[in-house]
Design a protein around this motif. Structure first.
Motif, PDB file in Angstrom:
ATOM      1  N   ASN A   1       0.815  -1.219   0.000  1.00 15.25           N
ATOM      2  CA  ASN A   1       0.000   0.000   0.000  1.00 15.25           C
ATOM      3  C   ASN A   1       0.843   1.262   0.000  1.00 15.25           C
ATOM      4  OD1 ASN A   1      -2.708  -1.110   0.016  1.00 15.25           O
ATOM      5  ND2 ASN A   1      -2.233  -1.877   2.062  1.00 15.25           N
ATOM      6  N   ILE A   2       2.009   1.217   0.600  1.00 13.64           N
ATOM      7  CA  ILE A   2       2.914   2.373   0.537  1.00 13.64           C
ATOM      8  C   ILE A   2       3.276   2.649  -0.915  1.00 13.64           C
ATOM      9  CG2 ILE A   2       5.249   3.168   1.100  1.00 13.64           C
ATOM     10  CD1 ILE A   2       4.978   1.731   3.779  1.00 13.64           C
ATOM     11  N   LYS A   3       3.569   1.591  -1.637  1.00 19.59           N
ATOM     12  CA  LYS A   3       3.915   1.734  -3.061  1.00 19.59           C
ATOM     13  C   LYS A   3       2.771   2.372  -3.840  1.00 19.59           C
ATOM     14  CE  LYS A   3       6.436   0.674  -6.791  1.00 19.59           C
ATOM     15  NZ  LYS A   3       7.728   1.316  -7.085  1.00 19.59           N
ATOM     16  N   ILE A   4       1.564   1.875  -3.631  1.00 21.49           N
ATOM     17  CA  ILE A   4       0.409   2.393  -4.376  1.00 21.49           C
ATOM     18  C   ILE A   4       0.169   3.870  -4.076  1.00 21.49           C
ATOM     19  CG2 ILE A   4      -2.100   2.270  -4.633  1.00 21.49           C
ATOM     20  CD1 ILE A   4      -1.885  -0.745  -4.150  1.00 21.49           C
ATOM     21  N   PHE A   5       0.031   4.188  -2.795  1.00 16.66           N
ATOM     22  CA  PHE A   5      -0.452   5.522  -2.444  1.00 16.66           C
ATOM     23  C   PHE A   5       0.633   6.594  -2.490  1.00 16.66           C
ATOM     24  CE2 PHE A   5      -3.704   2.691  -0.722  1.00 16.66           C
ATOM     25  CZ  PHE A   5      -4.811   3.256  -1.316  1.00 16.66           C
ATOM     26  N   PHE A   6       1.898   6.206  -2.403  1.00 20.56           N
ATOM     27  CA  PHE A   6       2.942   7.206  -2.623  1.00 20.56           C
ATOM     28  C   PHE A   6       3.201   7.423  -4.106  1.00 20.56           C
ATOM     29  CE2 PHE A   6       3.947   7.188   1.879  1.00 20.56           C
ATOM     30  CZ  PHE A   6       4.369   8.493   2.075  1.00 20.56           C
ATOM     31  N   GLU A   7       3.053   6.404  -4.922  1.00 25.27           N
ATOM     32  CA  GLU A   7       3.197   6.621  -6.363  1.00 25.27           C
ATOM     33  C   GLU A   7       2.072   7.500  -6.900  1.00 25.27           C
ATOM     34  OE1 GLU A   7       4.004   3.158  -8.812  1.00 25.27           O
ATOM     35  OE2 GLU A   7       6.115   3.631  -8.484  1.00 25.27           O
ATOM     36  N   LEU A   8       0.932   7.477  -6.245  1.00 24.18           N
ATOM     37  CA  LEU A   8      -0.185   8.300  -6.696  1.00 24.18           C
ATOM     38  C   LEU A   8      -0.058   9.767  -6.286  1.00 24.18           C
ATOM     39  CD1 LEU A   8      -3.238   5.896  -6.199  1.00 24.18           C
ATOM     40  CD2 LEU A   8      -2.085   6.524  -8.323  1.00 24.18           C
ATOM     41  N   ILE A   9       0.930  10.085  -5.471  1.00 27.61           N
ATOM     42  CA  ILE A   9       1.182  11.493  -5.136  1.00 27.61           C
ATOM     43  C   ILE A   9       1.827  12.177  -6.337  1.00 27.61           C
ATOM     44  CG2 ILE A   9       2.482  13.077  -3.657  1.00 27.61           C
ATOM     45  CD1 ILE A   9       0.189  11.745  -2.206  1.00 27.61           C
ATOM     46  N   GLN A  10       1.283  13.329  -6.735  1.00 27.43           N
ATOM     47  CA  GLN A  10       1.799  14.077  -7.875  1.00 27.43           C
ATOM     48  C   GLN A  10       2.960  14.970  -7.454  1.00 27.43           C
ATOM     49  OE1 GLN A  10      -2.782  14.332  -9.587  1.00 27.43           O
ATOM     50  NE2 GLN A  10      -1.675  16.230  -9.211  1.00 27.43           N
ATOM     51  N   MET A  11       3.629  15.552  -8.430  1.00 26.64           N
ATOM     52  CA  MET A  11       4.740  16.449  -8.138  1.00 26.64           C
ATOM     53  C   MET A  11       4.285  17.658  -7.328  1.00 26.64           C
ATOM     54  SD  MET A  11       8.011  16.808  -8.513  1.00 26.64           S
ATOM     55  CE  MET A  11       8.670  16.000  -9.974  1.00 26.64           C
ATOM     56  N   ASP A  12       3.004  18.051  -7.519  1.00 24.73           N
ATOM     57  CA  ASP A  12       2.496  19.218  -6.784  1.00 24.73           C
ATOM     58  C   ASP A  12       1.884  18.836  -5.435  1.00 24.73           C
ATOM     59  OD1 ASP A  12       0.237  17.918  -7.595  1.00 24.73           O
ATOM     60  OD2 ASP A  12      -0.669  19.610  -8.661  1.00 24.73           O
ATOM     61  N   GLY A  13       2.027  17.580  -5.026  1.00 28.99           N
ATOM     62  CA  GLY A  13       1.517  17.141  -3.730  1.00 28.99           C
ATOM     63  C   GLY A  13       0.067  16.712  -3.737  1.00 28.99           C
TER      64      GLY A  13
END
Length: 631
Positions: free
Chosen positions: A415-427
């Motif tokens: 889940n860390i992988k999923i939800f941190f990859e979904l963070i955009q460059m602008d946060g």
């Protein structure tokens, strides 16, 4: 007088129709080898408010928003009419104090004692089947001290043909009714379908799928079916008084010719029964969606009274197995049960992690968006397939997976992988998180040799990107075309694939979504403290990309008058459209940030966390007290 209590693992409401109105739903869990059905209920009438498959656009009975459902449920959902000595009465229509609602984790029941008859109804969904269905078990008991004879009608005033959407029912029902037909009424296995496709184009196709129902009693007798509403209600268009039933003798009623096309049907069961004092009579109705008449035939040939009687227990066993990690024993039994129920409710939002047999792959099952009757603005998806899993909102899925590591350590950093990859460059982050898909990156030639046409070609096309539910359903429903067990072929294909995150921008940005990622990190550190360095430095993370940006403050802050500052136009959709067209971006698909050379930007988790901190720090309010609601 309304009374609430917890008894034998179930929540009991006495005089439920006079209690504060509420809505709830059955869990829509049918096992990895079953196809789920969604069903909503409320403490009105005979409780069941609406049910169907996949989403609100494929209902079997109407889906209404809560306020409408409370008004319509007593007349548009399940009804019972009992005639004795030419007098007709209807259980659950008088809101009497003996009405009792019993809520379990996987089923719901209602009981009424009136007119010296005890009428008990239980609703549950079908687990471990090739088709989705709702099971309604009814037991009526003569509580008087004399022998009595009854004529009974029990069922639905409205049932849809498969393919009639909720929108078309409410806006185009006269047109849609012209496409409707009922087949197999003579055998008392009504199959309700459209004659042809209903799309407004030049291609007309035959419609094969349908909704069906049938009823068997305790002696495995198949009971009579009525699909023509006119026979029951006569000229009463309000559906309040069953004038046809009142005015016609039973045998004349059931032998009357029924209209089976060009109108929406009902789904009633009719029978006669004589009961001695304290004698009971039970019958079970199955309402479901079937891909074709062969699948419906499989249902009515295999679902005996005995087998359907066990459905509630099967469901309970399935749910209890899923809840096993949450089992606690304290001095307060109510607290123990509350914890299990909370565990169930939370995991229906985030999903239950499952390790696919024969692989090392983790996959979440049974998740659903919270699109219940009271949150009618949400479009839930509950695919009526094996290995079912639906989409959800970023926050809902994320926050309900925060504690998974304590119950399912095998999840690790999934889940860390999923939800941190979904963070955009602008946060920011996308709102809509879909079930992950698998894509082929190995070789399956040897596996394909075990699959015959025509599904062989479908598998070749599917492995370009598929949800496990799609592949497993294709294999299991066509296992006669396989030379090996569908589970073995399924796991062999999965082992040659890799998981891909799926998400879309959807509707906007929320200021708090990223905060749940912090909980994921803290819980990982608590369970795997020795793996933190590897997590932060040794794995690559991408950035989700959306052409939709939050405008800078100078673009969105404005003065209404000298004393009122407002924030308007935080998102410029025209700019987003121009960017989509310039870079050929499909906003309804998953997109990743690329560099100027066209390569996907990748970094370590530590770098992503650091950039997120910098971005969020820059959005602190003028007093440095908290992050502003940017849009």
């Amino acid at each position: 007088m309304v009374n609430y209590k917890f008894e034998n693992g179930k929540f009991v409401i006495k005089d439920y129709q006079n209690a504060k109105t509420f809505a709830n739903f059955l869990p829509a869990i049918s096992g990895i080898d079953g196809k789920p059905l969604w069903a909503f209920y409320a403490n009105v009438g005979q409780a069941m408010a609406g049910f169907g498959v996949n989403n609100k656009d494929t209902p079997i009975t109407p889906f209404d928003s809560a306020n409408l459902a409370y008004q319509n449920l007593s007349t548009r959902s399940f009804r019972t009419f009992i005639k004795e000595d030419n007098k007709v009465f209807s259980p659950f229509s008088s809101m009497i104090e003996t009405d009792t609602l019993i809520i379990g984790k996987s089923d719901v029941s209602i009981i009424e004692v009136d007119n010296d008859i005890k009428y008990e109804v239980n609703y549950s969904t079908l687990p471990h089947r090739k088709y989705a269905g709702l099971v309604r078990k009814v037991t009526m008991t003569n509580t008087s001290n004399k022998k009595r004879s009854f004529e009974v009608l029990d069922g639905l005033p409205i049932i849809f043909p498969n393919g009639l959407s909720n929108y078309c029912y409410k806006e185009l029902v006269s047109l849609m009714a012209a496409y409707c037909e009922v087949e197999q009424l003579d055998s008392n296995h009504p199959f309700i379908k459209f004659k042809t496709s209903t799309a407004d184009n030049s291609i007309v196709e035959e419609s094969n799928s349908g909704n069906g129902f049938f009823t068997v009693d305790q002696n495995n007798n198949l009971l009579n079916s009525i699909v023509d509403l006119r026979l029951i209600f006569g000229k009463d268009k309000s559906l309040i008084n069953p004038l046809g039933f009142i005015n016609k003798p039973y045998h004349e009623l059931i032998n009357s010719k029924q209209q089976t096309e060009n109108k929406l049907p009902c789904a009633f069961t009719a029978f006669e029964v004589t009961l001695n004092p304290n004698e009971s009579y039970s019958f079970i109705s199955l309402y479901g969606m079937f891909d074709n008449k062969d699948m419906f035939k499989l249902a009515y040939e295999n679902e005996s009274f005995e087998r359907l009687s066990n459905v509630s227990e099967e469901n309970e066993k399935l749910i209890e197995e899923l809840l096993a990690p949450s089992y606690v024993k304290t001095g307060d039994n109510l607290l123990d049960e509350y914890i299990k129920q909370s565990f169930l409710d939370n995991n229906l939002r985030g999903g239950f992690p499952h390790k696919i047999k024969g692989t090392d792959e983790v996959y979440y099952l049974y998740s659903r968006k919270h699109g219940d009757m009271e949150r009618d603005y949400n479009s839930f998806q509950i695919p009526s397939r094996y290995y079912s899993s639906g989409q959800g909102n970023f926050r809902d899925v994320n926050q309900n997976r925060r504690s998974d590591l304590y119950y399912y350590p095998f999840v690790k950093d999934y889940n860390i992988k999923i939800f941190f990859e979904l963070i955009q460059m602008d946060g920011q982050n996308p709102l809509n998180v879909k079930p992950l898909i698998f894509k082929l990156d190995g070789n399956i030639d040897a596996i394909l040799a075990k699959i015959s046409s025509p599904i062989k070609e479908q598998v070749i096309d599917l492995v370009k990107g598929f949800e496990p539910s799609q592949l497993y359903t294709l294999l299991k429903d066509n296992n006669s075309l396989l030379s090996d067990n569908e589970d073995n072929i399924f796991s062999a294909i999965i082992n040659e694939c890799s998981q891909q995150i799926q998400a879309t921008f959807a509707e906007g940005y929320w200021v708090d979504h990223w905060t749940y990622n912090v909980d994921l990190l803290e819980n990982y550190a608590a369970v795997y403290p020795d793996l933190i360095k590897d997590l932060l430095l040794n794995k690559e993370y991408k950035y989700f990309y959306s052409p939709v940006y939050v405008e800078p403050r100078k673009e969105k802050y404005c003065l209404i008058n000298p004393t009122k500052v407002r924030q308007y136009g935080a998102i410029n959709l025209q700019k987003a459209k121009e960017k989509k067209e310039k870079y050929n971006i499909d906003i309804n698909k998953t997109n990743w940030l690329h560099d100027t050379n066209g390569n996907i930007v990748k970094t370590s988790l530590l770098n992503k966390i650091f950039s997120l901190i910098v971005v969020k720090f820059s959005t602190l309010d003028s007093l440095q007290m908290g992050i502003e609601m940017e849009c």
